[in-house]
Scaffold this motif. Sequence first.
Motif, PDB file in Angstrom:
ATOM      1  N   UNK A  92     -14.427 -36.612 -10.137  1.00 21.65           N
ATOM      2  CA  UNK A  92     -13.848 -37.899  -9.768  1.00 21.65           C
ATOM      3  C   UNK A  92     -12.960 -38.462 -10.871  1.00 21.65           C
ATOM      4  N   UNK A  93     -13.145 -38.022 -12.104  1.00 19.75           N
ATOM      5  CA  UNK A  93     -12.316 -38.531 -13.205  1.00 19.75           C
ATOM      6  C   UNK A  93     -11.213 -37.569 -13.604  1.00 19.75           C
ATOM      7  N   UNK A  94     -11.013 -36.536 -12.779  1.00 18.23           N
ATOM      8  CA  UNK A  94     -10.037 -35.522 -13.097  1.00 18.23           C
ATOM      9  C   UNK A  94      -8.955 -35.423 -12.023  1.00 18.23           C
ATOM     10  N   UNK A  95      -7.737 -35.124 -12.474  1.00 16.21           N
ATOM     11  CA  UNK A  95      -6.695 -34.682 -11.559  1.00 16.21           C
ATOM     12  C   UNK A  95      -6.911 -33.189 -11.317  1.00 16.21           C
ATOM     13  N   UNK A  96      -6.700 -32.772 -10.085  1.00 12.30           N
ATOM     14  CA  UNK A  96      -6.960 -31.386  -9.711  1.00 12.30           C
ATOM     15  C   UNK A  96      -5.732 -30.786  -9.053  1.00 12.30           C
ATOM     16  N   UNK A  97      -5.545 -29.505  -9.266  1.00 13.10           N
ATOM     17  CA  UNK A  97      -4.387 -28.859  -8.657  1.00 13.10           C
ATOM     18  C   UNK A  97      -4.666 -27.425  -8.242  1.00 13.10           C
ATOM     19  N   UNK A  98      -3.837 -26.945  -7.353  1.00 11.31           N
ATOM     20  CA  UNK A  98      -3.815 -25.533  -6.967  1.00 11.31           C
ATOM     21  C   UNK A  98      -2.442 -24.971  -7.321  1.00 11.31           C
ATOM     22  N   UNK A  99      -2.473 -23.816  -7.926  1.00 15.19           N
ATOM     23  CA  UNK A  99      -1.255 -23.066  -8.230  1.00 15.19           C
ATOM     24  C   UNK A  99      -1.440 -21.649  -7.705  1.00 15.19           C
ATOM     25  N   UNK A 100      -0.354 -20.925  -7.572  1.00 13.61           N
ATOM     26  CA  UNK A 100      -0.455 -19.542  -7.132  1.00 13.61           C
ATOM     27  C   UNK A 100       0.534 -18.677  -7.893  1.00 13.61           C
ATOM     28  N   UNK A 101       0.197 -17.416  -7.962  1.00 14.78           N
ATOM     29  CA  UNK A 101       1.065 -16.480  -8.658  1.00 14.78           C
ATOM     30  C   UNK A 101       1.102 -15.164  -7.897  1.00 14.78           C
ATOM     31  N   UNK A 102       2.280 -14.813  -7.444  1.00 20.10           N
ATOM     32  CA  UNK A 102       2.495 -13.541  -6.777  1.00 20.10           C
ATOM     33  C   UNK A 102       2.895 -12.506  -7.823  1.00 20.10           C
ATOM     34  N   UNK A 103       2.688 -11.226  -7.534  1.00 14.67           N
ATOM     35  CA  UNK A 103       3.050 -10.177  -8.492  1.00 14.67           C
ATOM     36  C   UNK A 103       4.512 -10.269  -8.895  1.00 14.67           C
ATOM     37  N   UNK A 104       4.752 -10.267 -10.203  1.00 16.98           N
ATOM     38  CA  UNK A 104       6.112 -10.297 -10.705  1.00 16.98           C
ATOM     39  C   UNK A 104       6.769 -11.651 -10.688  1.00 16.98           C
ATOM     40  N   UNK A 105       6.022 -12.676 -10.309  1.00 20.32           N
ATOM     41  CA  UNK A 105       6.599 -14.019 -10.245  1.00 20.32           C
ATOM     42  C   UNK A 105       5.847 -14.974 -11.138  1.00 20.32           C
ATOM     43  N   UNK A 106       6.480 -16.115 -11.407  1.00 22.14           N
ATOM     44  CA  UNK A 106       5.826 -17.134 -12.205  1.00 22.14           C
ATOM     45  C   UNK A 106       4.792 -17.886 -11.371  1.00 22.14           C
ATOM     46  N   UNK A 107       3.835 -18.478 -12.068  1.00 24.10           N
ATOM     47  CA  UNK A 107       2.849 -19.293 -11.389  1.00 24.10           C
ATOM     48  C   UNK A 107       3.534 -20.556 -10.868  1.00 24.10           C
ATOM     49  N   UNK A 108       3.327 -20.849  -9.597  1.00 17.63           N
ATOM     50  CA  UNK A 108       4.007 -21.982  -8.998  1.00 17.63           C
ATOM     51  C   UNK A 108       3.019 -23.002  -8.452  1.00 17.63           C
ATOM     52  N   UNK A 109       3.487 -24.222  -8.399  1.00 13.54           N
ATOM     53  CA  UNK A 109       2.688 -25.340  -7.911  1.00 13.54           C
ATOM     54  C   UNK A 109       2.503 -25.245  -6.404  1.00 13.54           C
ATOM     55  N   UNK A 110       1.270 -25.513  -5.969  1.00 10.49           N
ATOM     56  CA  UNK A 110       0.963 -25.528  -4.538  1.00 10.49           C
ATOM     57  C   UNK A 110       0.609 -26.939  -4.076  1.00 10.49           C
ATOM     58  N   UNK A 111      -0.404 -27.539  -4.711  1.00  9.59           N
ATOM     59  CA  UNK A 111      -0.857 -28.865  -4.295  1.00  9.59           C
ATOM     60  C   UNK A 111      -1.670 -29.491  -5.410  1.00  9.59           C
ATOM     61  N   UNK A 112      -1.773 -30.825  -5.375  1.00 17.47           N
ATOM     62  CA  UNK A 112      -2.561 -31.525  -6.374  1.00 17.47           C
ATOM     63  C   UNK A 112      -3.042 -32.845  -5.810  1.00 17.47           C
ATOM     64  N   UNK A 113      -4.072 -33.375  -6.435  1.00 20.59           N
ATOM     65  CA  UNK A 113      -4.534 -34.704  -6.053  1.00 20.59           C
ATOM     66  C   UNK A 113      -5.000 -35.471  -7.283  1.00 20.59           C
ATOM     67  N   UNK A 114      -4.879 -36.779  -7.167  1.00 16.99           N
ATOM     68  CA  UNK A 114      -5.304 -37.692  -8.217  1.00 16.99           C
ATOM     69  C   UNK A 114      -6.047 -38.848  -7.582  1.00 16.99           C
ATOM     70  N   UNK A 115      -6.763 -39.579  -8.404  1.00 14.91           N
ATOM     71  CA  UNK A 115      -7.482 -40.786  -7.983  1.00 14.91           C
ATOM     72  C   UNK A 115      -8.425 -40.476  -6.837  1.00 14.91           C
ATOM     73  N   UNK A 116      -9.263 -39.491  -7.100  1.00 14.67           N
ATOM     74  CA  UNK A 116     -10.281 -39.097  -6.129  1.00 14.67           C
ATOM     75  C   UNK A 116      -9.704 -38.788  -4.759  1.00 14.67           C
ATOM     76  N   UNK A 117      -8.525 -38.194  -4.742  1.00 19.48           N
ATOM     77  CA  UNK A 117      -7.919 -37.760  -3.495  1.00 19.48           C
ATOM     78  C   UNK A 117      -7.029 -38.762  -2.828  1.00 19.48           C
ATOM     79  N   UNK A 118      -6.880 -39.936  -3.400  1.00 21.23           N
ATOM     80  CA  UNK A 118      -6.032 -40.933  -2.745  1.00 21.23           C
ATOM     81  C   UNK A 118      -4.552 -40.607  -2.887  1.00 21.23           C
TER      82      UNK A 118
END
Length: 126
Positions: free
Chosen positions: A30-56
């Motif tokens: 609840x006190x952390x920002x959370x995110x999902x990233x992904x990385x395909x072979x041969x590519x840089x890690x890219x942003x997928x989704x994130x949430x802050x303030x307990x999902x608000x």
Amino acid sequence: QVQLVESGGGSVQAGGSLRLSCTASGRTLSSYAMGWFRQAPGKEREFVAALKRSGRNTYYGDSVKGRFTISIDNAENTMQLQMNSLKPEDTARYYCAAGPEYTVYDPWRRSAYDYWGQGTLVTVSS
């Protein structure tokens, strides 16, 4: 310290769905920002989704908007990523990340996060 473990990856055909989970230990999310990233072979890690303030406040990468949904279950200390209408280009290793919310100003940046999981593999076949 926060330990993160992803689960829920697998193989699916295009158009299918998967639900990824990220389980945290060591701190309550609840006190952390959370995110999902992904990385395909041969590519840089890219942003997928994130949430802050307990999902608000939620954020999505352009390529997943309208298809993926990020959520958090504070009671279970887990974060989920519901992925619908999957495409072959979604194939990648997916990582969850966490950082103290007061330090995460741009949740789409990898450098915003202090803690990372080992990733879970998602494969989408055509």
